[in-house]
Design an enzyme around this catalytic site. Structure first.
Site, PDB file in Angstrom:
ATOM      1  N   ILE A  27       0.833  -1.209   0.000  1.00  0.00           N
ATOM      2  CA  ILE A  27       0.000   0.000   0.000  1.00  0.00           C
ATOM      3  C   ILE A  27       0.862   1.251   0.000  1.00  0.00           C
ATOM      4  O   ILE A  27       0.646   2.173  -0.797  1.00  0.00           O
ATOM      5  CB  ILE A  27      -0.955  -0.016   1.206  1.00  0.00           C
ATOM      6  CG1 ILE A  27      -1.959  -1.158   1.063  1.00  0.00           C
ATOM      7  CG2 ILE A  27      -1.682   1.327   1.337  1.00  0.00           C
ATOM      8  CD1 ILE A  27      -2.780  -1.420   2.308  1.00  0.00           C
ATOM      9  N   PRO A  82       1.660  -2.549   9.510  1.00  0.00           N
ATOM     10  CA  PRO A  82       0.869  -3.634  10.093  1.00  0.00           C
ATOM     11  C   PRO A  82       0.673  -3.409  11.587  1.00  0.00           C
ATOM     12  O   PRO A  82       1.466  -2.714  12.235  1.00  0.00           O
ATOM     13  CB  PRO A  82       1.719  -4.876   9.824  1.00  0.00           C
ATOM     14  CG  PRO A  82       3.118  -4.349   9.719  1.00  0.00           C
ATOM     15  CD  PRO A  82       2.998  -2.993   9.088  1.00  0.00           C
ATOM     16  N   ARG A  93      -4.738   0.112  10.689  1.00  0.00           N
ATOM     17  CA  ARG A  93      -5.522  -0.397  11.806  1.00  0.00           C
ATOM     18  C   ARG A  93      -5.704   0.724  12.824  1.00  0.00           C
ATOM     19  O   ARG A  93      -4.784   1.510  13.083  1.00  0.00           O
ATOM     20  CB  ARG A  93      -4.838  -1.595  12.480  1.00  0.00           C
ATOM     21  CG  ARG A  93      -4.826  -2.866  11.637  1.00  0.00           C
ATOM     22  CD  ARG A  93      -6.214  -3.442  11.467  1.00  0.00           C
ATOM     23  NE  ARG A  93      -6.224  -4.716  10.758  1.00  0.00           N
ATOM     24  CZ  ARG A  93      -6.477  -4.870   9.471  1.00  0.00           C
ATOM     25  NH1 ARG A  93      -6.707  -3.794   8.720  1.00  0.00           N
ATOM     26  NH2 ARG A  93      -6.492  -6.067   8.919  1.00  0.00           N
ATOM     27  N   ASP A 106     -10.080   5.679   8.048  1.00  0.00           N
ATOM     28  CA  ASP A 106     -10.894   4.593   7.509  1.00  0.00           C
ATOM     29  C   ASP A 106     -10.981   3.444   8.504  1.00  0.00           C
ATOM     30  O   ASP A 106     -11.795   2.543   8.332  1.00  0.00           O
ATOM     31  CB  ASP A 106     -10.309   4.096   6.189  1.00  0.00           C
ATOM     32  CG  ASP A 106     -11.217   3.088   5.500  1.00  0.00           C
ATOM     33  OD1 ASP A 106     -12.434   3.374   5.400  1.00  0.00           O
ATOM     34  OD2 ASP A 106     -10.737   2.030   5.072  1.00  0.00           O
ATOM     35  N   GLU A 132     -14.183  -0.840  15.885  1.00  0.00           N
ATOM     36  CA  GLU A 132     -14.967  -0.595  14.679  1.00  0.00           C
ATOM     37  C   GLU A 132     -16.331  -1.251  14.854  1.00  0.00           C
ATOM     38  O   GLU A 132     -16.388  -2.440  15.163  1.00  0.00           O
ATOM     39  CB  GLU A 132     -14.272  -1.170  13.449  1.00  0.00           C
ATOM     40  CG  GLU A 132     -13.002  -0.450  13.083  1.00  0.00           C
ATOM     41  CD  GLU A 132     -12.327  -1.043  11.840  1.00  0.00           C
ATOM     42  OE1 GLU A 132     -12.906  -1.951  11.213  1.00  0.00           O
ATOM     43  OE2 GLU A 132     -11.219  -0.607  11.512  1.00  0.00           O
ATOM     44  N   HIS A 170     -14.120   1.514   7.210  1.00  0.00           N
ATOM     45  CA  HIS A 170     -13.223   0.469   6.702  1.00  0.00           C
ATOM     46  C   HIS A 170     -13.613   0.072   5.274  1.00  0.00           C
ATOM     47  O   HIS A 170     -13.800  -1.110   4.964  1.00  0.00           O
ATOM     48  CB  HIS A 170     -13.253  -0.746   7.626  1.00  0.00           C
ATOM     49  CG  HIS A 170     -11.965  -1.530   7.608  1.00  0.00           C
ATOM     50  ND1 HIS A 170     -11.397  -2.061   8.747  1.00  0.00           N
ATOM     51  CD2 HIS A 170     -11.139  -1.874   6.587  1.00  0.00           C
ATOM     52  CE1 HIS A 170     -10.288  -2.707   8.421  1.00  0.00           C
ATOM     53  NE2 HIS A 170     -10.117  -2.599   7.125  1.00  0.00           N
TER      54      HIS A 170
END
Length: 316
Positions: A156, A206, A234, A258, A263, A282
């Site tokens: 990404i 990560p 995250r 996001d 969540e 997300h």
């Protein structure tokens, strides 16, 4: 063996797609009520994460796990959102990189919206018209010449950097490994330098015990005044209470999130009322091409597994 028996937890259309992959002998849907009570009498599990329970997952281990299961393909880049026992026994591969294109586009969209002050600049009936004098006095921002700071340089981060170059951004990045930068336009720097220089700080690392809460009060005290923070990794990478406080005092000029922790973000969380915050649920991975890339990766890995080869994104 004439083919692999595959169990999946996806919509019914997924089963039809899986059945077309060479090497698949049969497909079996995992019922929603059996979310993590996975069958142990198949050869392959194809599973998405549980984004409602990212981190250490407490689902009980199925009796007899892993049974006849030889290979688990997970449909995400990260391994959180899965029970730890899923990684005991079978070969496991992630889908890292399959969602990089739409996520990078989301990041560029977020940065452009921040610079162009959208949607605040949208015209509405009855508003006083914006004058050229006003725009000269308070011009819109631009990505050209701004510094993109990447925390994490995987699929990404690399794709975000590629797109950012088109807009004339300077690109700096921080990674924990000693590997070289994947793009000659990217300069690797220390975390402190990343925080101090970035106009747009993009979190693409990560979630690990070492990165949990990495953007906390101490880090936020070091960021460039007015920085825009984008988190597509995250929610646990950020101390959200510290971020809300930094937004309130203006140290952080905006945030596009996001992902959050938890969540979805519960009502009453300080981030809902902090200034210049955009929160999405997300969804940055979403595009018509993402499922196609995941299925193509799975088909490739199934062929590799059948030939005894190492899988793409295989976990050690």
């Amino acid at each position: 063996m004439s083919g692999f028996r595959v169990a999946y937890y996806f919509p019914a259309t997924t089963g039809k797609l899986l059945a077309t992959i060479p090497g698949v002998a049969s497909v079996q849907a995992i019922e929603p009520a059996q979310r993590w009570n996975l069958p142990t009498d198949v050869d392959v599990i194809f599973a998405p994460p549980d984004f409602g329970d990212l981190g250490e997952h407490n689902a009980p281990r199925p009796i007899g796990w892993p049974g006849s299961i030889k290979f688990v393909q997970i449909a995400s880049s990260g391994t959180d959102g899965y029970p730890r026992w899923m990684f005991d026994g079978p070969v496991v591969a992630t889908s890292a990189g399959t969602a990089a294109p739409p996520i990078a586009e989301y990041v560029l969209t977020a940065m452009l919206m921040h610079e162009k002050r959208l949607p605040a600049m949208f015209a509405r009936p009855g508003d006083a018209p914006v004058t050229q004098t006003g725009m000269m006095a308070n011009p819109l921002g631009s990505l050209e010449g701004k510094t993109l700071g990447l925390l994490g340089v995987g699929h990404i981060g690399t794709e975000v950097a590629r797109l950012a170059q088109v807009f004339g951004m300077k690109i700096i990045a921080h990674r924990r490994s000693t590997a070289a930068a994947p793009d000659p336009a990217m300069t690797l720097v220390s975390l402190d330098e990343l925080l101090a220089r970035a106009d747009h700080l993009v979190l693409a690392a990560p979630m690990t015990p070492k990165t949990a809460g990495v953007i906390g009060a101490a880090a936020l005290a070091k960021v460039k005044h007015g920085v825009h923070i984008v988190n597509i990794a995250r929610g646990g990478l950020i101390d959200q209470a510290a971020l809300a406080a930094a937004l309130d005092r203006g140290q952080v000029g905006g945030a596009t999130l996001d992902v959050t922790d938890p969540e979805p973000l519960p009502p009453g969380d300080p981030l809902w009322t902090a200034p210049n915050v955009r929160i999405t649920d997300h969804i940055s991975w979403s595009s018509a091409g993402t499922p196609r890339r995941i299925f193509a990766l799975f088909a490739d890995n199934l062929g590799r597994f059948a030939k005894g080869e190492r899988l793409i994104n295989q976990l050690d």
